[in-house]
Structure formats: structure tokens, C-alpha cells
Design an enzyme around this catalytic site. Structure first.
Site: not given
Length: 537
Positions: A145-147, A250
Site C-alpha cells: 500500500v505504501e510504495s 488506506y
């Protein structure tokens, strides 16, 4: 995919939907006063035993025994299987926001293929660190999800690395950031920091969904939303809170990923196998070492070495450390042997330089792509004073700078030169008084766009003489030296006459300017982008 931020931590008297004891609120508040954006672990904490956190599953939402039994009997040869054994969040949640994320994932098999390939070198280590802490293994999916598991990912807000740490948070948790090295991209250090941070957030909220939301938008914002609902007698579960759009997506993204990992066939997804074994080993280098020389000694490509050590910004490891490198497990022992046999003077390449009139340490350092401090250290200098004719020993890269394609400067150049459909590249040299905002306004483009083209954040400081790339929608020439010219229309001027004068096309002038009437008026201001090397051919 969004690029979420790790932001400041704030306390509150909360335990899931219930109220926490006041003593925890006060202790958490004391910690949070020191934070302004994201968090990570301090150097003192880095070597401490991991905190064990009890995995909690929402009431009435236990995993099916049949699936658990099947997984328990299956040999752990694949990291996705290993992940399934540790999934512990409420993956039976079918909230509309979760289903919306699932719909996107189901249509994007290629995304999972890319993520699996990128995750392959790092996933084993991340899973091991998560298991040490006893946390739900959904947390090991957070870098998706982040990167999207890109260790060089850099957001418009300045977050960096697999876990997208903001500078202040990384600094608070001991992730060093300097010209040579950025610990936010160091896979080992940033992973430990992020999981320690998640443990601390869970201790605060006693709810993994709220902890994840706090990781994204900041504990203070989540706590304020909780307290607001509490005052109004509303549910304080994540799904009922008033939070930023990015944060409301998120947690659903992670829940949806958990569902897919638990049963990919159900959603028509194939997860490329990642072997359940370590990919890299840490080798102590004992001091500064040119990365090209290290790659040669380790028997790997230079790009492969940088991908395992994405925290290295330059052509060598930092002079002040960390003095270790990650290399493929199969190469570790031979690398140690080769290092032990390498003479100290062969670790770096050196060049003799005779100081000329007008030189300074900064100018010399810029010429050789190094730092003044390193020149002083190499030449045992106590001050910055140099004299004409003085001989200096300068550390230089073994190969041409273009060979170090994954250093910070070369990644920026690659980003700047990435072709943009329908746009043309201009170079802007930063002058005194320039800012990202003023440059964006000058070229009629967005601040976020300008920052993204130059692999930077709008918050980054500019240096006089720094070159920024501007991708305009104009048809400005792509070669030569292009300058913006403000031209005042004179009597007798026409578009064709002006075009001939500056060696540009009439169509270009029309693209660069907005005309209120068909005819030019004396005194009217036109904007031209002129190649000054060809303007009067």
C-alpha cells in the site's frame, strides 16, 4: 495507488471502542509531544528484543478452522503460504470501501505480478521481523500500500522508502539522513522502525485498524476523530470516523489485500511464488568502500547491489557508516573473503589534484562529486584553508557517474529525462529568490508536477545554480539553450515576422500565448521560448 504519510503521534484515552486507563494516556502524550510528522525507533532501541503483541481478532470473526488446518499441514515453501498462517485481522469484513478496493485489485493481475517481483528480495526479512513481534502478518503487506514495494519510492510530500517515512519521523526513530545515506530507504532499519512504530500505535489504540489509520494520517488526527465520535455517542470504530479520504481508503486497501492473500483463487488472482528463505545477508565492510568495487567483489551487478542497499545515496558507502552491505546469501561468504584480502588503499580510487587560483574546498568537492569534509579527512586537514599549488588527494568513483545508475543524483536525472506525452523539456537554472511556487507559476504549471518531474518534494530547498526540468505543453525546442523571452509587440509586427526573428514557428507562438483578438496590438506582451543558440540563424 496513494502515497500515504507517517505523521505525528498524539495521545488519547482510548482502547478500541472503550476508554483506556489515564496512565497510558499520559505516558503516550509525553512521547507524542516530541513528534511532528512520522516515527521510527531510536538507535538505543534498535538492538532490544522485539515486543510481543497479542494478535486480536474481532469478536465473532474467527478464521475458518478448515482453512487454518489446511495451512498448518502445508509445507512452508512459499512466503505467501507463510503469510496466510499469520493473518489475524477481520478479513470477513465486507464493508463497501473494502469491496471497492477488491474490485480494483481483481482487475489488475499485472499489478500483483510487479509487486511480487519487487517484494521478492525483501519479503522474507519483513515477515521474520513481523513474526518476532507477534503482530498480524497483514502488517507485512503494508509496503504494498505504501510504495508497491519500490525501495526508491518518493512521495510528493517527501516520504521515502518501502515504508514511506517522512524526514522528521525517520530522524526521531534514528533513521539517519545525510548526503551519503538515507536510512528511510534502508530495508533493514526502516522495516524495524515501521514495525516498532506499529507496535506503539497498537499499544495506544488497542485496535489494529485504528493503528493503521494512525500510521497513515497521524495518531493525533485519529484520536481527535475518536474523541469527537465519543462525545456524540457514536461508534469509535475506524469505519465510523471522520478521517481524510486517503486514510479512509488506506485500511480498506490492506483488508482487501489480506483477503486476496488468504484466498487468491477466489478473486481470480495468481500470486507469483516467493521462496520461503532469506534472500540477503549482512556483511560488515569495515569502512568506506566504492560500490562498483563492492559489486565486483561480491559478484553481483551494481544495480543489484543498490537495490539491496537503497539507502546508499552516492557512489560509495558513507565514510562515517553504516559500514555494512546486504548481498545475496549465496554471495556473502565469498564477499567476506574478498574483502579481507583487499588492501586498505584499494577500497577507494584516489586522484591527485593541484589547487588552482580561485579554488575552494566546496568548488573542488563539487567538481569531483564528493564532500569537503571527505577531502579534509583524506588529507588530514584541520581547517578549510587551501593554498595555490597545494596537492590534495581526492576520493573519486571507480567508474563514470552514469554507471552508478541508482544513486540519488542519477535517479533524479533519469526522472527528469523521462519523456512526457505532449510535453517538451525546458531547463531552468535556479536564481536567487526562486522557489518551487514561483518557478511553477512562471511556466504555468503545477507545483506538485514540477516537484515530481525533478524527483523532489515541494518542501525541498533549492540551491542557486541548481537545474530543474520543466515539461511544458509548449512546442519549445528540445535541444540547445532555451530561454524564456518576454517580447513587446512593435508597430508593423506580425506573428510570422516575430517567428522569423526568433527562429520559432507561428504555431508555437500561438501555443505559448492567449490572444484576445485576431490582431496583434503594439505594446502587447508575448511569451516566447527561444533557443538562444539558434535564434538568429
Amino acid at each position: 495507488m496513494s502515497e500515504p504519510l507517517i505523521t505525528e503521534q498524539t495521545s488519547g484515552r482510548y482502547t478500541g471502542p472503550e476508554v483506556k486507563p489515564l496512565i497510558r494516556v499520559l505516558s503516550a502524550a509525553t512521547l507524542i509531544m516530541t513528534l511532528t510528522s512520522c516515527q521510527s525507533h531510536s538507535p538505543e532501541q534498535a538492538g532490544t528484543p522485539p515486543v510481543k503483541v497479542e494478535q486480536k481478532v474481532a469478536k465473532g470473526k474467527t478464521a475458518k478452522k478448515t482453512l487454518k488446518d489446511q495451512l498448518a499441514k502445508k509445507p512452508l515453501t512459499d512466503l505467501w503460504d507463510r503469510t496466510r498462517r499469520g493473518l489475524a485481522m477481520d478479513l470477513d469484513n465486507n464493508h463497501p470501501r473494502v469491496l471497492a478496493e477488491l474490485r480494483w485489485y481483481k482487475k489488475n493481475q499485472g499489478y500483483f505480478d510487479r509487486v511480487s517481483d519487487r517484494a521478492s528480495p525483501y519479503f522474507y526479512f519483513i515477515l521474520i521481523e513481523a513474526e518476532k513481534r507477534g503482530v498480524p502478518l497483514e502488517l507485512a503487506l503494508m509496503p504494498i500500500v505504501e510504495s508497491a514495494f519500490d525501495p526508491f519510492a518518493y512521495s510528493h510530500a517527501g516520504a521515502s522508502g518501502l515504508w514511506q517515512f517522512m524526514p522528521a519521523t525517520g530522524e526521531h526513530y534514528g533513521l539517519e539522513q545525510n548526503w551519503w545515506y538515507d536510512g528511510r530507504r534502508d530495508v533493514v532499519e526502516a522495516t524495524r522502525a515501521a514495525l516498532d512504530y506499529m507496535v506503539s500505535l497498537h499499544e495506544m489504540f488497542d485496535d489494529w485498524e485504528l493503528a493503521l489509520a494512525a500510521f497513515n494520517s497521524g495518531p493525533g488526527r485519529v484520536m481527535n476523530a475518536v474523541n469527537k465520535n465519543e462525545r456524540r455517542g457514536k461508534s469509535t470504530r475506524f469505519w465510523h470516523l471522520d478521517l481524510p479520504r486517503e486514510t479512509t481508503a488506506y485500511v480498506p486497501k490492506l483488508i482487501a489485500l489480506g483477503k486476496i492473500v488468504r484466498d487468491p483463487a477466489k478473486y481470480g488472482i495468481k500470486l507469483k511464488s516467493i521462496p520461503n528463505k532469506p534472500h540477503f545477508a549482512k556483511v560488515e565492510t569495515g569502512g568506506q568502500l566504492d560500490m562498483a568495487k563492492a559489486a565486483n567483489l561480491a559478484g553481483v551487478t551494481l544495480n543489484e547491489l543498490y537495490r539491496l542497499n537503497p539507502g546508499i545515496n552516492r557512489w560509495s558507502t558513507p565514510p562515517s557508516g553504516p559500514h555494512h552491505l546486504l548481498v545475496p546469501v549465496a554471495k556473502a561468504e565469498s564477499f567476506r573473503t574478498e574483502l579481507a584480502q583487499l588492501p586498505a588503499e584499494k577500497r577507494m580510487q584516489w586522484q591527485r589534484y593541484s589547487v588552482k587560483s580561485g579554488d575552494s574546498l566546496i568548488r573542488i568537492a563539487n567538481t569531483f562529486n564528493t564532500k569537503p569534509g571527505l577531502i579534509k579527512e583524506a588529507n588530514k586537514m584541520e581547517t578549510d584553508l587551501i593554498r595555490v599549488g597545494q596537492s590534495l588527494l581526492i576520493p573519486v568513483a571507480v567508474k563514470e557517474k552514469e554507471e552508478y545508475a541508482l544513486t540519488a543524483p542519477q535517479r533524479r536525472i533519469a526522472k527528469q529525462n523521462t519523456q512526457r506525452a505532449g510535453r517538451h523539456k525546458l531547463n531552468h537554472s535556479v536564481k536567487s529568490g526562486d522557489s518551487i511556487w514561483s518557478i511553477a507559476k512562471k511556466y504555468n504549471t503545477g507545483v506538485q508536477e514540477l516537484a515530481r518531474w525533478n524527483s523532489m518534494s515541494p518542501r525541498d530547498n533549492l540551491r542557486i545554480g541548481q537545474t530543474l526540468v520543466v515539461w511544458t505543453k509548449t512546442n519549445a525546442p528540445q535541444d540547445g539553450v532555451v530561454r524564456r523571452v518576454n517580447y513587446k509587440v512593435r508597430n508593423g509586427d506580425s506573428l510570422s515576422r516575430i517567428a522569423d526573428k526568433f527562429n520559432v514557428a507561428v504555431a508555437q507562438i500561438r501555443t505559448w500565448n492567449t490572444f484576445d483578438s485576431k490582431y496583434l496590438q503594439p505594446g502587447q506582451q508575448l511569451t516566447l521560448y527561444v533557443d538562444v543558440t539558434r535564434a538568429y540563424e
